[in-house]
Write a protein that holds these residues in place. Sequence first.
Motif, mmCIF file in Angstrom:
data_model
loop_
_atom_site.group_PDB
_atom_site.id
_atom_site.type_symbol
_atom_site.label_atom_id
_atom_site.label_comp_id
_atom_site.label_asym_id
_atom_site.label_seq_id
_atom_site.Cartn_x
_atom_site.Cartn_y
_atom_site.Cartn_z
ATOM 1 N N SER A 15 52.816 -15.759 8.032
ATOM 2 C CA SER A 15 54.085 -16.456 7.856
ATOM 3 C C SER A 15 54.589 -16.959 9.202
ATOM 4 O O SER A 15 54.434 -16.290 10.216
ATOM 5 C CB SER A 15 55.085 -15.473 7.248
ATOM 6 O OG SER A 15 56.376 -15.759 7.701
ATOM 7 N N PRO A 16 55.226 -18.147 9.226
ATOM 8 C CA PRO A 16 55.744 -18.639 10.508
ATOM 9 C C PRO A 16 56.785 -17.690 11.092
ATOM 10 O O PRO A 16 57.062 -17.724 12.283
ATOM 11 C CB PRO A 16 56.372 -19.996 10.138
ATOM 12 C CG PRO A 16 56.338 -20.106 8.651
ATOM 13 C CD PRO A 16 55.424 -19.052 8.121
ATOM 14 N N GLN A 17 57.373 -16.807 10.241
ATOM 15 C CA GLN A 17 58.388 -15.886 10.751
ATOM 16 C C GLN A 17 57.763 -14.646 11.389
ATOM 17 O O GLN A 17 58.462 -13.840 11.982
ATOM 18 C CB GLN A 17 59.299 -15.442 9.611
ATOM 19 C CG GLN A 17 60.054 -16.588 8.999
ATOM 20 C CD GLN A 17 61.280 -16.097 8.257
ATOM 21 O OE1 GLN A 17 62.098 -15.390 8.804
ATOM 22 N NE2 GLN A 17 61.394 -16.467 7.011
ATOM 23 N N THR A 18 56.456 -14.425 11.165
ATOM 24 C CA THR A 18 55.821 -13.230 11.720
ATOM 25 C C THR A 18 55.355 -13.521 13.142
ATOM 26 O O THR A 18 54.566 -14.442 13.353
ATOM 27 C CB THR A 18 54.607 -12.813 10.851
ATOM 28 O OG1 THR A 18 55.054 -12.680 9.510
ATOM 29 C CG2 THR A 18 54.034 -11.490 11.312
ATOM 30 N N PRO A 19 55.841 -12.755 14.121
ATOM 31 C CA PRO A 19 55.451 -13.053 15.506
ATOM 32 C C PRO A 19 53.973 -12.738 15.758
ATOM 33 O O PRO A 19 53.371 -11.949 15.042
ATOM 34 C CB PRO A 19 56.346 -12.111 16.325
ATOM 35 C CG PRO A 19 56.760 -11.029 15.384
ATOM 36 C CD PRO A 19 56.731 -11.599 13.991
ATOM 37 N N ALA A 20 53.416 -13.376 16.767
ATOM 38 C CA ALA A 20 52.005 -13.130 17.112
ATOM 39 C C ALA A 20 51.864 -11.725 17.679
ATOM 40 O O ALA A 20 52.644 -11.319 18.538
ATOM 41 C CB ALA A 20 51.550 -14.149 18.137
ATOM 42 N N ALA A 21 50.845 -10.988 17.208
ATOM 43 C CA ALA A 21 50.668 -9.593 17.623
ATOM 44 C C ALA A 21 49.752 -9.508 18.834
ATOM 45 O O ALA A 21 48.665 -8.924 18.766
ATOM 46 C CB ALA A 21 50.103 -8.783 16.458
#
Length: 426
Positions: A17-23
């Motif tokens: 999702s675009p709301q999930t930050p890159a890990a």
Amino acid sequence: MIEASRVEAVAPAHADSPQTPAATRAAGLARLDAFAPRAGRIYAADRNTDYGPDADDSVSHLSPYLRHRLVLEPEAIAAALSRHSVNAAEKFVQEVVWRGYFKGWLEQRPSVWSDYRRRVRADLARLDADSALDARYRAAVEGRTGIACFDAWATELAATGYLHNHARMWTASIWLFTLGLPWSLGADWFYRHLLDGDPASNTLSWRWVAGLHTRGKTYLARADNIARFTNGRFQPTPDSLASDAPALDEPAPPPAAMPAAPAPLPSDGAPVGLLLTEEDGHAESLGLDGATVAGVATLSAAEHRSPLAVSAAVVGFTGDAVADAAARAAAHWNVTAETLPAGVQWGDALAAWAQRLGVTRIVTAELPQGPAREALDTAQPTLDTAGLALYRIRRPYDAAIWPHATAGFFKVKKRIPKLLSELSLA
Ligand SMILES: Cc1cc2nc3c(=O)[nH]c(=O)nc-3n(C[C@H](O)[C@H](O)[C@H](O)COP(=O)(O)OP(=O)(O)OC[C@H]3O[C@@H](n4cnc5c(N)ncnc54)[C@H](O)[C@@H]3O)c2cc1C
């Protein structure tokens, strides 16, 4: 038997999702860099206001990175102190230290974690037996209670894997005292969705709201406080929320007992396999530069956060975080990294990997209480049988905080100046 399909019917966050930050550590460091100028008085003055998921706010949103140690607590503290005086950054530093305090508190009372795990199963079974409780539970986790702020936070949690600290406090309080739901199931619900989901911070914060951490002292969500600190986004009527918050009662946990320092890795140069998990994503700073690292492997226990399904975003973020940690470690020691299969006994997977590598030693960051630690403890007899020695490394930051996490936060807070100087941070 727990129903595996008991999953919320609200918009879920997906790993992509675009709301999930890159890990990744790079994304975490970029976030720290962008936040550092605000880590002083702006943070202290404005950190309690939750402006909503689509608005800028004054908190750092660093928690998914700190939780998986893609960014280390000393790095976050050092970044704040490089831009602000100790006085101006005091509040931010204290909040970061809360995390270590909770970890240390739980390390010293592991039965609070195992009791929580048992309680989640027992309370899920209660839902099967009590249809009114089940209906209240489902309405809450699906954001259909009719309490607008609570429903918005339930939706935000599922959609983003994050909630502002104040929203977490209000949500937990309404769950407990207005909706009359069991605290363990609220903690389980958060833990299944939060990208920063942490056994210590989450379980002990829920216990704190319920009056079980600071015993007898609860947190009551008030309508005027919600209106003020959501900047007027929500205006619940006072009679829509509980007017008192009676503390839950439970037998007191056993006295604190600090876990012994792990045995050091012998410095005889024998090759080791380096195991990475979701608990520590920065092996390069574990002090292993003198060791002969023969290979890197990753294991993740994210799916074991709950008997229920864990959100796709949590599984995705955690998987990406360990993959990022493994890629950096493999490059650092110039070895290959393997992702060991999920869903198998860790003991069998580790023994087979060690045999492939030709090592009899495995080294890993010390795993605090939580699903990864449970999996490694379960693996221990298999490792023993295979003749494998497991070495765990405790970070100096944990070693400095944990022994003081015997009672309330105040004792640790008082020591912060000493802690900063011991860790050469100020
Ligand atoms: C019911 C409840 C459940 C919670 N569950 C979790 C959880 O599972 N994982 C988690 O990391 N935090 C949890 N917290 C603590 C806190 O809400 C989050 O750490 C914080 O909101 C993360 O946002 P941030 O990174 O923008 O925080 P900031 O305000 O920018 O704080 C900086 C860092 O300090 C630490 N921190 C801040 N506040 C707290 C706190 N109260 N307790 C412990 N550490 C803190 C976090 O690592 C955070 O990233 C919970 C709080 C409550 C009330």
